[in-house]
Design an enzyme around this catalytic site. Structure first.
Site, mmCIF file in Angstrom:
data_model
loop_
_atom_site.group_PDB
_atom_site.id
_atom_site.type_symbol
_atom_site.label_atom_id
_atom_site.label_comp_id
_atom_site.label_asym_id
_atom_site.label_seq_id
_atom_site.Cartn_x
_atom_site.Cartn_y
_atom_site.Cartn_z
ATOM 1 N N TYR A 198 -2.132 12.518 10.384
ATOM 2 C CA TYR A 198 -3.146 11.212 10.741
ATOM 3 C C TYR A 198 -2.072 10.177 11.489
ATOM 4 C CZ TYR A 198 -5.917 7.376 10.251
ATOM 5 O OH TYR A 198 -6.670 5.933 10.523
ATOM 6 N N ASP A 222 5.999 10.432 14.699
ATOM 7 C CA ASP A 222 5.372 9.301 14.128
ATOM 8 C C ASP A 222 5.746 9.019 12.804
ATOM 9 O OD1 ASP A 222 1.719 8.819 13.162
ATOM 10 O OD2 ASP A 222 3.394 7.609 13.049
ATOM 11 N N LYS A 264 3.957 -0.137 8.940
ATOM 12 C CA LYS A 264 4.001 -0.192 7.429
ATOM 13 C C LYS A 264 5.108 -1.087 6.927
ATOM 14 C CE LYS A 264 1.460 4.090 6.720
ATOM 15 N NZ LYS A 264 0.282 3.492 5.829
HETATM 16 P P1 KE4 Z 1 -2.396 1.846 10.663
HETATM 17 O O1 KE4 Z 1 -3.056 1.675 11.930
HETATM 18 O O2 KE4 Z 1 -3.060 1.983 9.688
HETATM 19 O O3 KE4 Z 1 -1.213 0.260 10.507
HETATM 20 O O4 KE4 Z 1 -1.424 3.160 10.822
HETATM 21 C C1 KE4 Z 1 -1.860 4.413 11.243
HETATM 22 C C2 KE4 Z 1 -1.137 5.341 10.699
HETATM 23 C C3 KE4 Z 1 -0.380 6.084 11.604
HETATM 24 N N1 KE4 Z 1 0.597 6.948 11.487
HETATM 25 C C4 KE4 Z 1 0.507 7.692 9.902
HETATM 26 C C5 KE4 Z 1 1.759 8.675 9.810
HETATM 27 C C6 KE4 Z 1 0.020 6.695 9.186
HETATM 28 O O5 KE4 Z 1 0.169 7.267 7.760
HETATM 29 C C7 KE4 Z 1 -0.865 5.841 9.524
HETATM 30 C C8 KE4 Z 1 -1.795 5.118 8.394
HETATM 31 N N2 KE4 Z 1 -1.640 5.656 6.977
HETATM 32 C C9 KE4 Z 1 -2.759 5.366 6.417
HETATM 33 C C10 KE4 Z 1 -2.278 6.019 4.907
HETATM 34 N N3 KE4 Z 1 -2.439 7.548 4.992
HETATM 35 C C11 KE4 Z 1 -3.523 4.145 6.141
HETATM 36 C C12 KE4 Z 1 -4.025 3.757 5.026
HETATM 37 C C13 KE4 Z 1 -5.648 3.596 5.889
HETATM 38 O O6 KE4 Z 1 -5.779 4.142 6.624
HETATM 39 O O7 KE4 Z 1 -6.428 2.637 4.880
#
Ligand code: KE4
Length: 429
Positions: free
Chosen positions: A143, A238, A266
């Site tokens: 993801y 990523d 994060k």
């Molecule tokens: P954000 O747009 O949520 O800041 O980041 C997206 C993202 C991109 N790449 C990786 C590897 C990520 O894990 C994420 C976001 N992770 C999720 C948790 N698995 C965020 C939690 C959520 O979607 O509320």
């Protein structure tokens, strides 16, 4: 009689889709009602009735120093008193950029964004602009946020709702995204034989954390690096989740791989909205205003987030920080395995640095998406709710990783292990 959380959830659903501002928070993956959080401090979060939970989600990774870490809070307070946003360059952005480039040698230029999604979306646009190619490759179960190109066979909350490919993404758009099985060298090699010179980039989680935690083989990474170099394909790591989490240098330092671009999120914002993408100078010089790949953001490099990040990096770069974090994870998992074995519950686990994953399976530790989906998600849901009742907050999904902070105490770890022992005892068929 409905609980306070049920009342709050009902109220939230009046004007927020599904009552949440991000799907995974809705407990779709485990059932039941989400806990509404009022405040947090150190290793604990507190609901609106002041019930405490030992937190292993840490806002999905950012809270590596625990919640309300005093130096970070102080930095944010001081920044706030100096004004919240200027829409103009500040010296704090330069400090953060310098620090990231110092810690991650593969990065020569880096641009701040407001989320991990923006970071990966921008990185792909840069790779396409730099190569002049349209096709991209991602891996099933990974993801990378919710930009259109990447919502194809994705992980995280999309798996909870059973829609690994999002509605609303035009087929014309999705067709440029090829999806391969994760950690599969044969599939990778075959893809390059067929499309190698048409690919703009390959983007992956170098250690997967959105199909629970899966650590791919060194050979997978070495092959990936060789093939990208041979075909002029931009290799994007990523590291939104793994960056400054699995070790100070992230997954790329662990595997000894130099990606062409890296994305962050994060942790670098210490809990405030931040993302970043960076990489080789030659590639990043395509980014406006230097080059023709446009990328922007009103609040990018926000002073509060930058000054929080600066305070946070001061603690992360202290000698022994990650060793201590990893020792806590090892201790916790050892306790889980002992308790599970005692009650005849089959679990497997993965961990690196401050990140770990637990699988309910009789088989080997999953090495890819298919093996992970064969794990018992119902058993995980039972474990999740049992631990919640014991005051332990895990990620509300079998497809997520777990995170340790420097503020988790020996008492927290022992309480968590004791809770697992009680829950496993109840889980025995
Ligand atoms: P954000 O747009 O949520 O800041 O980041 C997206 C993202 C991109 N790449 C990786 C590897 C990520 O894990 C994420 C976001 N992770 C999720 C948790 N698995 C965020 C939690 C959520 O979607 O509320």
């Amino acid at each position: 009689m409905s609980t306070k959380n049920e009342q709050l959830f009902l109220q939230a659903k009046k004007h927020i889709p599904g009552g949440v501002n991000s799907p995974v928070r809705a407990f779709a993956g485990v059932g039941g009602t989400p806990i509404f959080i009022q405040r947090a401090n150190g290793s604990k979060i507190y609901d609106t009735e002041d019930n405490a939970y030992i937190d292993y989600v840490g806002s999905w990774g950012p809270m590596i120093l625990g919640h309300a870490y005093p130096p970070v809070i102080e930095a944010v307070k001081q920044a706030a008193e100096d004004g919240l946003s200027f829409g103009a360059p500040t010296p704090f952005e330069t400090t953060i950029a310098d620090k990231i480039c110092e810690i991650v040698p593969s990065i020569e230029l880096v641009r701040m964004t407001n989320s991990g999604t923006e970071a990966t979306m921008s990185a792909i646009r840069v790779a396409r602009g730099y190569t002049g190619r349209d096709k991209i490759v991602k891996f099933e179960g990974c993801y990378h946020g919710h930009s259109d190109s990447l919502l194809v066979k994705a992980g995280s909350g999309m798996l909870d709702i059973g829609e690994p490919t999002s509605k609303g993404v035009p087929a014309d758009f999705a067709k440029h995204t090829l999806t391969l099985p994760y950690n599969d060298i044969d599939a990778l090699t075959a893809c390059f034989e067929k499309f190698g010179d048409e690919l703009a980039c390959i983007i992956l989680e170098p250690i997967a954390g959105n199909m629970n935690m899966i650590i791919p083989s060194n050979e997978f990474h070495n092959t990936l690096r060789e093939l990208c170099t041979k075909h002029g394909v931009v290799l994007i790591f990523d590291e939104v989740m793994t960056g400054f989490r699995v070790g100070l240098g992230g997954a790329q330092a662990h595997f000894g791989i130099d990606p062409d671009m890296t994305t962050f999120g994060k942790i670098i914002g210490a809990g405030l909205p931040v993302g970043a993408f960076g990489g080789k100078r030659e590639i990043m010089e395509c980014v406006a205003p230097l080059g023709g790949v446009y990328q922007a953001g009103t609040l990018s490099g926000n002073p509060l987030a930058m000054r929080a990040g600066i305070a946070m990096f001061k603690s992360l770069t202290v000698d022994g920080f990650y060793e201590a974090l990893s020792d806590k994870v090892s201790y916790l998992l050892e306790g889980f395995h002992k308790a599970a074995e005692k009650h005849g519950i089959a679990i497997r686990s993965n961990h690196l640095g401050g990140m770990f994953g637990i699988f309910f399976t009789e088989g080997d530790t999953p090495q890819n998406f298919d093996e992970m989906t064969k794990c018992d998600a119902n058993k995980f849901a039972t474990f999740f709710h049992g631990m919640l009742e014991e005051g332990i907050y895990l990620a509300p999904s079998a497809f997520e990783a777990a995170f340790m902070s420097s503020e988790h105490t020996q008492q927290d770890l022992d309480a968590t292990i004791a809770a697992a022992d009680k829950v496993f005892a109840k889980m025995v068929d």
